[in-house]
Design an enzyme around this catalytic site. Structure first.
Site, PDB file in Angstrom:
ATOM      1  N   ARG A  26      25.470  -1.090 -23.630  1.00  0.00           N
ATOM      2  CA  ARG A  26      26.884  -0.618 -23.942  1.00  0.00           C
ATOM      3  C   ARG A  26      27.910  -2.177 -24.384  1.00  0.00           C
ATOM      4  O   ARG A  26      28.627  -1.324 -25.311  1.00  0.00           O
ATOM      5  CB  ARG A  26      27.935   0.183 -23.108  1.00  0.00           C
ATOM      6  CG  ARG A  26      27.375   1.296 -22.488  1.00  0.00           C
ATOM      7  CD  ARG A  26      28.340   1.502 -21.128  1.00  0.00           C
ATOM      8  NE  ARG A  26      27.434   0.323 -19.752  1.00  0.00           N
ATOM      9  CZ  ARG A  26      27.507   0.560 -18.113  1.00  0.00           C
ATOM     10  NH1 ARG A  26      28.553   1.653 -18.471  1.00  0.00           N
ATOM     11  NH2 ARG A  26      26.946   0.061 -17.870  1.00  0.00           N
ATOM     12  N   TYR A  33      33.167 -42.481 -45.882  1.00  0.00           N
ATOM     13  CA  TYR A  33      31.836 -41.969 -45.851  1.00  0.00           C
ATOM     14  C   TYR A  33      31.486 -42.537 -47.422  1.00  0.00           C
ATOM     15  O   TYR A  33      31.894 -42.548 -47.979  1.00  0.00           O
ATOM     16  CB  TYR A  33      31.712 -41.148 -45.973  1.00  0.00           C
ATOM     17  CG  TYR A  33      30.576 -40.134 -45.693  1.00  0.00           C
ATOM     18  CD1 TYR A  33      29.182 -40.311 -45.407  1.00  0.00           C
ATOM     19  CD2 TYR A  33      30.478 -39.075 -46.398  1.00  0.00           C
ATOM     20  CE1 TYR A  33      28.314 -39.297 -45.452  1.00  0.00           C
ATOM     21  CE2 TYR A  33      29.304 -38.215 -46.896  1.00  0.00           C
ATOM     22  CZ  TYR A  33      27.662 -38.095 -46.012  1.00  0.00           C
ATOM     23  OH  TYR A  33      27.070 -38.025 -46.066  1.00  0.00           O
TER      24      TYR A  33
HETATM   25  C1  UD1 Z   1      27.188  -0.521 -10.909  1.00  0.00           C
HETATM   26  C2  UD1 Z   1      26.459   0.152  -9.628  1.00  0.00           C
HETATM   27  C3  UD1 Z   1      28.227   0.775  -8.784  1.00  0.00           C
HETATM   28  C4  UD1 Z   1      29.216   0.402  -9.097  1.00  0.00           C
HETATM   29  C5  UD1 Z   1      29.144  -1.024  -9.937  1.00  0.00           C
HETATM   30  C6  UD1 Z   1      30.678  -1.560 -10.577  1.00  0.00           C
HETATM   31  C7  UD1 Z   1      24.013   0.731  -9.054  1.00  0.00           C
HETATM   32  C8  UD1 Z   1      23.230   1.364  -9.051  1.00  0.00           C
HETATM   33  N1  UD1 Z   1      25.736   0.698  -9.426  1.00  0.00           N
HETATM   34  O1  UD1 Z   1      26.886   0.566 -11.915  1.00  0.00           O
HETATM   35  O2  UD1 Z   1      27.673   1.750  -7.640  1.00  0.00           O
HETATM   36  O3  UD1 Z   1      30.216   0.976  -8.876  1.00  0.00           O
HETATM   37  O4  UD1 Z   1      28.483  -1.114 -10.742  1.00  0.00           O
HETATM   38  O5  UD1 Z   1      30.874  -2.346 -11.131  1.00  0.00           O
HETATM   39  O6  UD1 Z   1      23.897  -0.997  -8.466  1.00  0.00           O
HETATM   40  N2  UD1 Z   1      21.155  -5.564 -13.226  1.00  0.00           N
HETATM   41  C9  UD1 Z   1      19.838  -6.114 -13.164  1.00  0.00           C
HETATM   42  N3  UD1 Z   1      18.907  -5.475 -13.598  1.00  0.00           N
HETATM   43  C10 UD1 Z   1      18.863  -4.097 -13.853  1.00  0.00           C
HETATM   44  C11 UD1 Z   1      19.731  -3.675 -13.437  1.00  0.00           C
HETATM   45  C12 UD1 Z   1      20.640  -4.328 -13.477  1.00  0.00           C
HETATM   46  O7  UD1 Z   1      19.636  -7.632 -12.469  1.00  0.00           O
HETATM   47  O8  UD1 Z   1      17.519  -3.798 -13.380  1.00  0.00           O
HETATM   48  C13 UD1 Z   1      22.105  -5.887 -13.045  1.00  0.00           C
HETATM   49  C14 UD1 Z   1      22.736  -6.132 -13.899  1.00  0.00           C
HETATM   50  O9  UD1 Z   1      22.966  -6.971 -15.149  1.00  0.00           O
HETATM   51  C15 UD1 Z   1      24.622  -5.766 -13.724  1.00  0.00           C
HETATM   52  C16 UD1 Z   1      24.468  -5.392 -11.498  1.00  0.00           C
HETATM   53  O10 UD1 Z   1      23.760  -5.400 -12.254  1.00  0.00           O
HETATM   54  O11 UD1 Z   1      25.173  -7.453 -13.326  1.00  0.00           O
HETATM   55  C17 UD1 Z   1      24.878  -4.109 -11.736  1.00  0.00           C
HETATM   56  O12 UD1 Z   1      24.167  -3.253 -13.427  1.00  0.00           O
HETATM   57  P1  UD1 Z   1      24.865  -2.737 -14.263  1.00  0.00           P
HETATM   58  O13 UD1 Z   1      23.751  -1.032 -15.086  1.00  0.00           O
HETATM   59  O14 UD1 Z   1      25.761  -2.866 -14.980  1.00  0.00           O
HETATM   60  O15 UD1 Z   1      25.674  -1.236 -12.995  1.00  0.00           O
HETATM   61  P2  UD1 Z   1      26.569  -0.244 -13.089  1.00  0.00           P
HETATM   62  O16 UD1 Z   1      26.406   1.273 -13.715  1.00  0.00           O
HETATM   63  O17 UD1 Z   1      28.095  -0.920 -13.292  1.00  0.00           O
HETATM   64 CA    CA Z   2      28.559  -2.545 -14.796  1.00  0.00          CA
END
Ligand code: UD1
Ligand code: CA
Length: 487
Positions: free
Chosen positions: A21, A395
């Site tokens: 995003r 320079y």
């Molecule tokens: C996540 C939470 C959600 C919470 C929100 C808060 C989950 C499933 N959901 O959603 O409940 O309300 O954060 O901001 O966790 N990441 C990895 N590897 C992956 C996927 C994600 O390292 O395969 C890391 C991302 O870099 C990020 C974090 O995990 O820092 C959360 O991932 P993101 O996709 O941002 O989750 P949200 O949809 O925001």
């Molecule tokens: Ca997030």
């Protein structure tokens, strides 16, 4: 063995996600606000826990993230998540490298730049205090759109976290959300993660499912509401990035104002979290203080000035200036319209005036470079005055050379100091001089063509012009009277 309150054995930061995003070539967690990357803010907030191990899960833009970590958090270890199969998968990879550790682990999303150390500390304390197996940080928010919802039973016990896309209409109405910050017993969370499936809308392994699994086992889990819901706000796109940046800045300015700094216009003043500003300093509109900048007590900066990694001494005045890696001493005056480049060191009471650029320049106490000059690779003593429109010619097209000007010297306007060259203490140079050889102490250096006047030239060569008429009126001579050449 129980951990002492406020501590955890390890910190795990999830930072492998692509951050689609953001629509960026830069991995999401490296986007910067308030002087640090998002990831840097999260690591800084976790730092006071003093965990024995810090593990960052990297994946998307891995090389960039690793290079950044080497720079800002060399103590952190990275674990690679080749495919982004979800936050649960990422957490599992990290915990699998921590099997030797016993005790609590903090797991935190890498995209939570507003998280404060105090909020994490309160979560850790709640976790240890309650004796939970897992405690999740939650927040009540006006608009929970896109976030995981905290499901509680009739007694208020947390029973599950449901992602919005998997939630029914009833659950979507819940306004208590998952902040993406968890403290849990490392071994228990690791074991539960091994059982997490991917039967959800995204087909990913959700870290959030661990909570429901542990509840199913009859384990005690808890939800700790953050004192300030703002701390829990994530950052998924550029609009959120701008909003988080604004919030962070407001916090920094609030703290500065509370400590006795005048901020004339908070809306146009941007101060990194890494900056220090002393009491009774005044920040005028349009000021950016960045990086390791330190502004001492009673100094005034602005309007319209950007200082990066710059020191400003007590009572100094910096007006409409751009500075980087410069040291502005106490009672120094800079600007308006000055450019201080790296290696500039201005001693007490010195002055760098209007349209002056300095680089790698040491300017002694009370010395002045008031107008229209370039001072590069120079040492200037005390009490010296540099004439207007002076260029330190440093320079030669291949290498840089140094110029030394002594103390209490007076250099003329429109001088060129062709380095390497030295002007001694108490020496003068004549206006318009191109100084190519040393001027001894107390001498007057003159290096310019001798003037000659061609008498009557205007009357002869420009007869009938306004200039000729003016000359005639001034001298009482007509162009016919003008004779030959005089010098
Ligand atoms: C996540 C939470 C959600 C919470 C929100 C808060 C989950 C499933 N959901 O959603 O409940 O309300 O954060 O901001 O966790 N990441 C990895 N590897 C992956 C996927 C994600 O390292 O395969 C890391 C991302 O870099 C990020 C974090 O995990 O820092 C959360 O991932 P993101 O996709 O941002 O989750 P949200 O949809 O925001
Ligand atoms: Ca997030």
């Amino acid at each position: 063995m129980a951990q002492p309150a406020q501590t955890v054995a390890a910190v795990v930061v999830l930072a492998a996600g692509q951050g689609t995003r953001m629509r960026s070539r830069t991995p999401k967690v490296l986007h910067a606000l308030g002087g640090r990357s998002m990831l840097g803010h999260v690591l800084a907030a976790a730092q006071p826990l003093g965990a024995g191990a810090t593990v960052v899960v990297v994946g998307s833009g891995r090389d960039q993230v690793e290079a950044h970590l080497a720079d800002v958090a060399p103590h952190a270890r990275t674990v690679v998540q080749e495919q982004q199969n979800g936050s649960g998968h990422a957490a599992a990879l990290a915990l699998d490298t921590l099997t030797g550790l016993s005790g609590a682990v903090l797991i935190v999303n890498g995209d939570a730049p507003l998280l404060r150390a105090s909020t994490i500390a309160a979560l850790v304390e709640a976790h240890h205090g309650a004796g939970d197996v897992l405690t999740v940080l939650t927040a009540d928010v006006p608009d929970p759109t896109g976030l995981g919802r905290i499901v509680r039973d009739g007694t208020g016990q947390v029973t599950a976290i449901v992602e919005e896309r998997d939630a029914g209409p009833e659950q979507r109405r819940i306004t208590e959300v998952n902040a993406g910050v968890y403290v849990g017993d490392g071994a228990a969370v690791r074991a539960a993660l091994a059982r997490v499936g991917a039967a959800n809308d995204q087909g990913e392994q959700y870290l959030t499912d661990v909570l429901g699994l542990l509840v199913g086992d009859g384990a005690q889990v808890g939800g700790h509401r953050a004192e300030d819901a703002e701390d829990t706000l994530g950052c998924n796109d550029r609009r959120e990035l701008a909003a988080r940046r604004r919030t962070l800045n407001d916090r920094v300015l609030d703290e500065l104002m509370r400590s006795g700094v005048t901020v004339v216009d908070p809306a146009t003043t941007w101060v990194d979290v890494t900056v220090e500003v002393g009491q009774d300093a005044v920040l005028h509109p349009g000021v950016q203080l960045l990086g390791a900048t330190v502004v001492a007590a009673g100094a005034e900066v602005g309007p319209d000035s950007t200082l990066t990694d710059t020191e400003v001494g007590e009572g100094a005045r910096v007006v409409r200036a751009h500075a980087e890696l410069a040291v502005v001493g106490p009672e120094v005056s800079v600007g308006p319209f000055a450019y201080l480049r790296p290696g500039t060191r201005l001693a007490r009471g010195a002055k760098v005036g209007t349209f002056v650029e300095t680089k790698n320049a040491q300017v002694g106490e009370g010395s002045k470079i008031p107008h229209l000059s370039y001072v590069g690779d120079a040492t200037i003593g005390e009490g010296t005055n540099i004439g207007a429109a002076t260029v330190f010619v440093n320079y030669d097209g291949v290498a840089k050379h140094h110029t030394t000007i002594g103390s209490h010297a007076r250099t003329g306007a429109d001088n060129m100091f062709v380095a390497p060259v030295t002007v001694g203490d108490g020496a003068y140079t004549a206006a318009g001089s191109v100084i190519t050889s040393d001027v001894p102490p107390g001498a007057m250096g003159v290096a310019r063509a001798t003037q000659r006047n061609v008498a009557g030239w205007v009357g002869r060569r420009r007869p009938g012009t306004a200039a000729a008429a003016a000359a005639e009126a001034a001298t009482g001579r007509t162009s016919d009277d003008a004779q030959g050449t005089q010098s």
